[in-house]
Design a protein around this motif. Structure first.
Motif, mmCIF file in Angstrom:
data_model
loop_
_atom_site.group_PDB
_atom_site.id
_atom_site.type_symbol
_atom_site.label_atom_id
_atom_site.label_comp_id
_atom_site.label_asym_id
_atom_site.label_seq_id
_atom_site.Cartn_x
_atom_site.Cartn_y
_atom_site.Cartn_z
ATOM 1 N N CYS A 187 0.575 -1.233 -0.030
ATOM 2 C CA CYS A 187 0.009 0.669 -0.242
ATOM 3 C C CYS A 187 0.714 1.157 0.030
ATOM 4 N N HIS A 188 0.779 1.852 -0.772
ATOM 5 C CA HIS A 188 1.069 3.566 -0.093
ATOM 6 C C HIS A 188 0.268 3.853 0.801
ATOM 7 N N PHE A 189 -1.197 4.746 1.080
ATOM 8 C CA PHE A 189 -1.341 5.150 2.197
ATOM 9 C C PHE A 189 -2.745 4.151 2.618
ATOM 10 N N CYS A 190 -2.732 4.372 4.163
ATOM 11 C CA CYS A 190 -3.447 3.694 5.051
ATOM 12 C C CYS A 190 -4.706 4.199 5.018
ATOM 13 N N ASN A 191 -5.622 3.527 4.739
ATOM 14 C CA ASN A 191 -7.314 4.958 5.596
ATOM 15 C C ASN A 191 -8.056 3.860 6.097
ATOM 16 N N LYS A 192 -8.538 5.288 7.287
ATOM 17 C CA LYS A 192 -9.487 5.220 7.601
ATOM 18 C C LYS A 192 -10.887 6.110 8.314
ATOM 19 N N TYR A 193 -11.907 5.602 7.565
ATOM 20 C CA TYR A 193 -13.478 6.807 7.403
ATOM 21 C C TYR A 193 -13.902 6.072 8.566
ATOM 22 N N HIS A 194 -14.971 7.267 9.288
ATOM 23 C CA HIS A 194 -15.723 6.998 10.399
ATOM 24 C C HIS A 194 -16.979 8.029 10.289
ATOM 25 N N PHE A 195 -18.179 6.825 9.526
ATOM 26 C CA PHE A 195 -19.010 7.326 9.851
ATOM 27 C C PHE A 195 -20.193 7.501 10.472
ATOM 28 N N SER A 196 -20.184 8.745 11.340
ATOM 29 C CA SER A 196 -20.903 8.978 12.456
ATOM 30 C C SER A 196 -22.620 9.048 12.615
ATOM 31 N N ASN A 197 -22.648 9.371 11.876
ATOM 32 C CA ASN A 197 -24.653 8.678 11.627
ATOM 33 C C ASN A 197 -24.916 7.583 12.506
ATOM 34 N N ASP A 198 -24.133 6.198 11.477
ATOM 35 C CA ASP A 198 -24.822 4.848 11.710
ATOM 36 C C ASP A 198 -23.036 4.307 12.293
ATOM 37 N N GLY A 199 -22.212 5.131 12.622
ATOM 38 C CA GLY A 199 -21.251 4.347 13.871
ATOM 39 C C GLY A 199 -20.449 3.253 12.936
ATOM 40 N N VAL A 200 -20.713 3.481 11.356
ATOM 41 C CA VAL A 200 -19.493 2.284 11.123
ATOM 42 C C VAL A 200 -18.134 2.879 10.345
ATOM 43 N N TYR A 201 -17.414 1.862 10.731
ATOM 44 C CA TYR A 201 -15.898 2.326 10.599
ATOM 45 C C TYR A 201 -15.334 1.463 8.843
#
Length: 141
Positions: A57-71
């Motif tokens: 990988c070149h970058f690692c990503n983390k997304y957090h959708f606060s309305n439904d708590g999905v990571y």
């Protein structure tokens, strides 16, 4: 003139960054919808959980959708000329949902936040400042 110890430390950092860019890094690849017990806010994966790790990988990503708590944690593969990620975290509203997006470039950095993760950088900055203020001090290696 830059003191020799400072040049030595800078050289180590540059060589390490080049090796990471050439070889790539590892990132976690999971989401809390299908792996709720290990990939959510209470992140439980470790480097021994290789089924959830992506190489090169070149970058690692983390997304957090606060309305439904999905990571969602994933990897951006190396693609020449297409790298436009900004390190750190940003928050934005998308279709009424708040999304926090974080990008980093260290091995498995999109997992749980370690309190000791910044220690090497802090030490390097302190040493750099110390040696830039005291150019005649010899590095004991």
């Amino acid at each position: 003139m830059v003191p020799k110890p400072l040049r030595f430390l800078v050289s180590i950092v540059v060589v390490t960054d080049i090796i990471v860019l050439v070889d790539g890094i590892q990132c976690y690849n999971c989401n809390s919808q299908s792996q709720r017990d290990v990939c959510g806010a209470d992140f439980k994966l470790t480097s021994s959980d290789t089924i959830f790790i992506v190489d090169d990988c070149h970058f690692c990503n983390k997304y957090h959708f606060s309305n439904d708590g999905v990571y969602i944690r994933n990897c951006t593969k190396k693609t020449p000329g297409r790298i436009q990620f900004k390190f750190g975290c940003e928050e934005a509203k998308v279709s009424g949902t708040t999304v926090e997006t974080c990008s980093c470039s260290d091995n498995l950095c999109n997992g749980a936040i370690s309190r000791l993760a910044a220690v090497p950088a802090i030490i390097l900055v302190c040493l750099s400042i110390f040696y830039s203020l005291e150019p005649d001090i010899k590095l004991w290696i």
